[in-house]
Design an enzyme around this catalytic site. Structure first.
Site, PDB file in Angstrom:
ATOM      1  N   VAL A   2      -1.944  -2.794  -3.505  1.00 10.38           N
ATOM      2  CA  VAL A   2      -1.503  -3.874  -4.384  1.00 10.38           C
ATOM      3  C   VAL A   2      -1.982  -5.193  -3.796  1.00 10.38           C
ATOM      4  O   VAL A   2      -1.803  -5.455  -2.603  1.00 10.38           O
ATOM      5  CB  VAL A   2       0.031  -3.897  -4.533  1.00 10.38           C
ATOM      6  N   PHE A  41      -0.099   5.594  -4.182  1.00 12.56           N
ATOM      7  CA  PHE A  41      -0.811   5.237  -5.405  1.00 12.56           C
ATOM      8  C   PHE A  41      -2.096   4.466  -5.125  1.00 12.56           C
ATOM      9  O   PHE A  41      -3.026   4.464  -5.922  1.00 12.56           O
ATOM     10  CB  PHE A  41       0.088   4.372  -6.295  1.00 12.56           C
ATOM     11  N   GLY A  42      -2.162   3.754  -4.030  1.00 14.09           N
ATOM     12  CA  GLY A  42      -3.294   2.885  -3.743  1.00 14.09           C
ATOM     13  C   GLY A  42      -2.819   1.577  -3.142  1.00 14.09           C
ATOM     14  O   GLY A  42      -1.840   1.542  -2.401  1.00 14.09           O
ATOM     15  N   GLU A 101       0.844  -1.184   0.000  1.00 13.86           N
ATOM     16  CA  GLU A 101       0.000   0.000   0.000  1.00 13.86           C
ATOM     17  C   GLU A 101       0.882   1.237   0.000  1.00 13.86           C
ATOM     18  O   GLU A 101       1.926   1.263   0.643  1.00 13.86           O
ATOM     19  CB  GLU A 101      -0.930   0.015   1.214  1.00 13.86           C
ATOM     20  N   GLY A 102       0.484   2.250  -0.742  1.00 15.32           N
ATOM     21  CA  GLY A 102       1.254   3.493  -0.794  1.00 15.32           C
ATOM     22  C   GLY A 102       0.391   4.635  -1.277  1.00 15.32           C
ATOM     23  O   GLY A 102      -0.847   4.543  -1.284  1.00 15.32           O
ATOM     24  N   ASP A 110      12.144   8.178  -9.467  1.00 14.87           N
ATOM     25  CA  ASP A 110      11.629   7.729  -8.170  1.00 14.87           C
ATOM     26  C   ASP A 110      12.331   6.444  -7.740  1.00 14.87           C
ATOM     27  O   ASP A 110      11.696   5.483  -7.300  1.00 14.87           O
ATOM     28  CB  ASP A 110      10.115   7.506  -8.249  1.00 14.87           C
ATOM     29  N   LYS A 155      -2.310  -3.760  -9.006  1.00 10.99           N
ATOM     30  CA  LYS A 155      -2.202  -2.447  -8.353  1.00 10.99           C
ATOM     31  C   LYS A 155      -3.409  -1.594  -8.724  1.00 10.99           C
ATOM     32  O   LYS A 155      -3.573  -1.191  -9.874  1.00 10.99           O
ATOM     33  CB  LYS A 155      -0.905  -1.742  -8.749  1.00 10.99           C
TER      34      LYS A 155
END
Length: 383
Positions: free
Chosen positions: A97, A94-95, A91-92, A210, A112
């Site tokens: 996984v 972005f949303g 989880e991050g 990144d 994802k």
């Protein structure tokens, strides 16, 4: 210091030539590269608003071989048991996984699902689909497919059973063995090769932007693959030496010149690689607010230690319990120090870093070290 890497150039050029003969790169040729650059520059935050938009535009990019599947939302819901929290593996910003199984391709995958209210929008999603559809390398994660049903933005990757590098450096769960020295060097070598593909073999070049431990995924044999290309940028061309863009990425990994001016180059990625390599060596986080103030920033903590050879062993991860070759440690620290030079022009090219790491990852007799890393160490100790 840069002369230390000059003897790597012949090997880098040989590897570059042979690699181009057997792999695909962004654009594939100059015409396609120009099309991709123009297309990416025109992307708006609304790009990818329809199910058909993304696959149509990908197919428009010259003769690129696009193998990504287009999945439906119901298909991915079944694969992940309706996005069951018990299937979540990450989880991050972005949303989330999820681990899932897609019957139509008979494969375990990582799904994802981008948070529709999160930090990554359609532009970042579209960028990732394009990059991973058009760039292929053993050290870049394989994009299996994607879903754009309605307002859904979902990416489907190959499943990497060992998770991210970050999960193997600190706060290890009971029973999990720390990475040994040789595995750490092989991970560094593979991750650098992933960057080398983007910088030296893609046309136009790609700046990852990144590079960090959580974006390096590991397969069952601890082979690393770069993931999450949502922030990737096409590099400068036509005589320009940088790309000007808003500052994105993760605090602690960003190169100082990029953080201060927004001027982005491939050397910005080299700096970020240096941070991750230092994390591998030291077992410390790039930023760790739980440590004493003077040790919270990894690079700031390391800078004075780089200048004192007698303190080099203090920089090794305590989890190694001293099981690392002294000369190999010195050589690794020298490479990290060069990547972390404050001036971008003083940093080596990633191809030169790869060549040095190839020797480090394969060194069996640390009393008979390669001439490249010996020169590197000498330059660092006697600037």
């Amino acid at each position: 210091m840069m002369s230390c890497f000059s003897c790597c150039r012949v090997e880098v050029q040989h590897r570059t030539a042979s690699f181009k003969e057997r792999t695909n790169a962004v654009g594939g040729n100059n015409k396609n590269g120009k099309f991709l650059r123009s297309f990416m520059n025109k992307l708006s935050s609304k790009t990818g608003g329809s199910k058909q938009k993304i696959p149509e535009e990908i197919q428009n990019i010259g003769k690129a071989k696009v193998s990504a599947h287009i999945f439906t939302f119901p298909e991915l819901a079944v694969a992940t048991d309706n996005f069951n929290p018990n299937c979540m593996i990450g989880e991050g910003g972005f949303g989330r996984v999820y681990k899932g199984y897609i019957e139509s391709i008979d494969q375990i995958v990582a799904v994802k699902q981008l948070d529709r209210n999160g930090m990554q929008g359609s532009r970042e999603f579209f960028s990732e689909v394009l990059m991973l559809s058009l760039v292929h390398h053993p050290n870049l994660v394989n994009l299996i497919g994607y879903c754009t049903d309605g307002d859904q933005r979902i990416l489907v990757y190959e499943y990497m059973p060992k998770g991210s590098l970050e999960n193997h450096l600190l706060d290890l769960p009971p029973g999990q063995e720390p990475l040994d020295w040789n595995t750490r060097m092989k991970i560094a070598e593979g991750a650098a090769k992933g960057l080398e593909c983007l910088h030296d073999f893609a046309d136009p070049p790609v700046i990852y932007r990144d590079f960090k431990a959580s974006n390096i995924l590991l397969d069952a044999n601890f082979n690393p693959k770069l993931s999450d290309f949502g922030l990737a940028k096409l590099g400068p061309t036509e005589g320009k030496d940088h790309v000007s863009t808003r500052v994105m990425g993760t605090y602690g990994y960003c190169a100082p010149e990029y953080a201060m001016t927004g001027k982005l180059t491939t050397k910005s990625d080299v700096y970020s690689f240096g941070v991750v390599f230092l994390e591998l060596i030291s077992g410390r986080r790039a930023i760790d607010i739980e440590r004493p103030t003077e040790e919270q920033n990894l690079v700031a903590w390391a800078e004075p230690l780089f200048k004192d050879r007698q303190k080099f062993m203090l920089m090794a991860d305590p989890l190694l319990e001293g099981n690392c070759p002294e000369k190999g440690l010195y050589q690794a620290l020298a490479v990290a120090a060069m990547c972390l030079q404050e001036e971008a022009d003083s940093r080596p090219l990633i191809g030169d870093v790869v060549t040095a790491l190839e020797f480090l990852a394969r060194a069996k007799d640390n009393d008979n070290c390669c001439r490249i890393t010996k020169k590197t160490v000498a330059c660092m100790l006697n600037p």
